[in-house]
Scaffold this motif. Structure first.
Motif, PDB file in Angstrom:
ATOM      1  N   GLN A  61      12.414  33.163 -18.332  1.00  0.00           N
ATOM      2  CA  GLN A  61      12.751  32.394 -19.524  1.00  0.00           C
ATOM      3  C   GLN A  61      11.508  31.714 -20.073  1.00  0.00           C
ATOM      4  O   GLN A  61      10.759  31.052 -19.353  1.00  0.00           O
ATOM      5  CB  GLN A  61      13.815  31.354 -19.180  1.00  0.00           C
ATOM      6  N   ALA A 120      16.159  32.583 -24.346  1.00  0.00           N
ATOM      7  CA  ALA A 120      17.333  32.072 -23.632  1.00  0.00           C
ATOM      8  C   ALA A 120      17.695  33.008 -22.495  1.00  0.00           C
ATOM      9  O   ALA A 120      17.491  34.223 -22.573  1.00  0.00           O
ATOM     10  CB  ALA A 120      18.523  31.938 -24.593  1.00  0.00           C
ATOM     11  N   ARG A 121      18.226  32.428 -21.428  1.00  0.00           N
ATOM     12  CA  ARG A 121      18.614  33.243 -20.282  1.00  0.00           C
ATOM     13  C   ARG A 121      19.819  34.109 -20.641  1.00  0.00           C
ATOM     14  O   ARG A 121      20.565  33.823 -21.585  1.00  0.00           O
ATOM     15  CB  ARG A 121      18.940  32.360 -19.080  1.00  0.00           C
ATOM     16  N   PRO A 156      16.163  32.494 -15.353  1.00  0.00           N
ATOM     17  CA  PRO A 156      15.514  31.179 -15.228  1.00  0.00           C
ATOM     18  C   PRO A 156      14.771  31.081 -13.914  1.00  0.00           C
ATOM     19  O   PRO A 156      15.218  31.583 -12.884  1.00  0.00           O
ATOM     20  CB  PRO A 156      16.699  30.207 -15.278  1.00  0.00           C
ATOM     21  N   GLY A 246      14.938  23.592 -23.544  1.00  0.00           N
ATOM     22  CA  GLY A 246      16.161  24.084 -22.920  1.00  0.00           C
ATOM     23  C   GLY A 246      17.100  22.951 -22.603  1.00  0.00           C
ATOM     24  O   GLY A 246      17.027  21.857 -23.158  1.00  0.00           O
ATOM     25  N   ASP A 250      18.907  24.751 -17.312  1.00  0.00           N
ATOM     26  CA  ASP A 250      17.731  25.598 -17.160  1.00  0.00           C
ATOM     27  C   ASP A 250      16.873  25.139 -15.986  1.00  0.00           C
ATOM     28  O   ASP A 250      16.419  25.947 -15.173  1.00  0.00           O
ATOM     29  CB  ASP A 250      16.889  25.593 -18.442  1.00  0.00           C
ATOM     30  N   HIS A 251      16.654  23.838 -15.903  1.00  0.00           N
ATOM     31  CA  HIS A 251      15.823  23.296 -14.823  1.00  0.00           C
ATOM     32  C   HIS A 251      16.520  23.444 -13.472  1.00  0.00           C
ATOM     33  O   HIS A 251      15.867  23.740 -12.462  1.00  0.00           O
ATOM     34  CB  HIS A 251      15.501  21.829 -15.098  1.00  0.00           C
TER      35      HIS A 251
END
Length: 430
Positions: A61, A120-121, A156, A246, A250-251
């Motif tokens: 990503q 984007a994933r 991600p 994001g 995401d993290h």
């Protein structure tokens, strides 16, 4: 059949001739129309080029990559073509989906570069290419759509995983916040004996060896391997909040990807549970195929719904057999809202080892410390400060209930997850 610019110029010229000599002008226009039809037929009849797209199967990503569009011309003449690629906005770099012109060499292959960017994933498909071929006379374009079937999976944490592997080989983990991965620790598998030094755990003294050598000797243990690690992530409304380019999810997913890779190097069995108001994905602990976990993470999406903690964690308790390290990625608010989460994590702690990684909302903390030049800003900061305090009390209550808690910023989630995992392994806490 699509007329080219040359046709309109010819018709304009015919209009001027009509003004001088109507009969000659109409003859010119009729000739242009006939030639247009002939050119359109000649543009449509020859075999169309074969089209293939060479793109990465998997991208990280935020990563940019160069793909290639190859057009094989089977005819004995060169063709001028105009093409437009059907690539989704979530995968396209600027200009990747805009029309472009190219000349196809006779009986050869023409390769065009395509710039991709994984915004984007998820799974993103390059579905088709629209081709226009200009006839030999340059009067008519023939058009055809050629279907493509190229799927790019945006995962991600893939860049972080690659960085971890590189840093691990170069022994530079400390530079980015990771503690060095060492085999020896306070585990349960005996590894060797060595002389006692200040700071060693007195419980590890080997009295027989000490008497034999007439000096204090301690046992060294190897961190136990082949244990179960369950990575749980909340995909409810709290994880939809935007952080930079994001969202918090995401993290969290990046940290899960890296932590799964680290656990794999320690020979642990890794599983994943993702849930919101329902179970979104479940992968029991095991040694899974290399691409299985990245594909699962790529398909997860945060939804604006309240997570059902009791249902998810009760289901998790039924799935887990042996004692496991449960790493939970999410966040907490106040005691009332987060009470079901805290209660069920504490219940899981009777048999397993729960670790809660609370990924904070940076905007909330910034608002709690922002300047207050007017009355509205004062109320805004006071409300944010109250939420921050309530969150801190909730995390403190979890710690008091025996749950390991790490309060981290989104961009620190990867390092925090890896460091806490390594610490647990080295202490033999699992």
């Amino acid at each position: 059949m699509i007329p080219s610019r040359r046709v309109f110029l010819a018709l304009v010229a015919g209009a001027f001739v009509v003004a001088i000599d109507p009969a000659a002008g109409f003859a010119v226009d009729a000739l242009v129309v006939v030639l247009l039809i002939v050119d359109a037929i000649r543009a449509r009849r020859p075999a169309w080029p074969g089209v293939t797209v060479d793109a990465p199967v998997r991208m990280a990503q935020g990563q940019t990559a160069a793909a290639r569009l190859a057009l094989a011309n089977p005819t004995s003449r060169a063709w001028t073509v105009r093409l437009e690629l059907d690539v989704p906005e979530t995968l396209a770099e600027t200009g990747a989906d805009e029309p472009r012109d190219a000349v196809l060499v006779a009986q050869g292959e023409t390769v065009l570069p395509i710039a991709l960017r994984a915004h984007a994933r998820g799974r993103h498909a390059i579905t088709a290419v629209h081709l226009r071929r200009l006839g030999p006379l340059g009067l008519a374009w023939a058009q055809r759509t050629i279907a493509l079937d190229r799927v790019v999976e945006v995962v991600p944490g893939l860049r972080e995983i690659r960085s971890y592997r590189l840093l691990a080989t170069r022994r530079q983990l400390r530079r980015v916040g990771f503690r060095a991965v060492r085999e020896r620790g306070d585990g349960t598998a005996f590894e060797s004996l060595r002389e006692y030094v200040r700071g060693d755990n007195p419980r590890q003294l080997d009295w027989k060896a000490s008497a034999r050598h007439r000096k204090l000797i301690v046992r060294q243990y190897e961190a136990e391997r082949s244990q179960a690690v369950m990575l749980c992530v909340d995909t409810g409304r709290l994880m939809t909040e935007q952080v930079g380019d994001g969202d918090r999810l995401d993290h969290a997913l990046a940290a899960i990807g890296v932590l799964a890779e680290v656990a794999r190097t320690w020979d642990d069995q890794v599983g994943v549970l993702a849930f919101s108001d329902r179970i979104e994905a479940l992968l029991p602990p095991g040694r899974h195929a290399p691409g299985q976990l990245p594909s699962l993470l790529a398909g997860l999406v945060a939804r604006p719904v309240e997570p059902d903690y009791p249902r998810a964690l009760t289901h998790l308790a039924r799935v887990l057999g042996q004692r496991a390290l449960i790493v939970f990625f999410g966040d907490a608010i106040d005691r009332e809202v987060s009470a079901p989460l805290a209660t069920h994590l504490a219940l899981l702690g009777r048999r397993h080892l729960p670790l809660f990684l609370a990924i904070r909302n940076p905007q909330l903390f910034a608002a709690a410390h922002a300047p207050a030049p007017d009355t509205a800003a004062v109320f805004h900061r006071a409300a944010a400060a109250e939420l921050v305090l309530a969150r801190a009390r909730t995390l403190a209550a979890m710690r008091a209930a025996g749950v390991l808690v790490a309060d981290v910023a989104p961009d620190g989630a990867v390092a925090a997850a890896v460091n806490r995992y390594i610490e647990i392994k080295r202490r033999g806490a699992l």
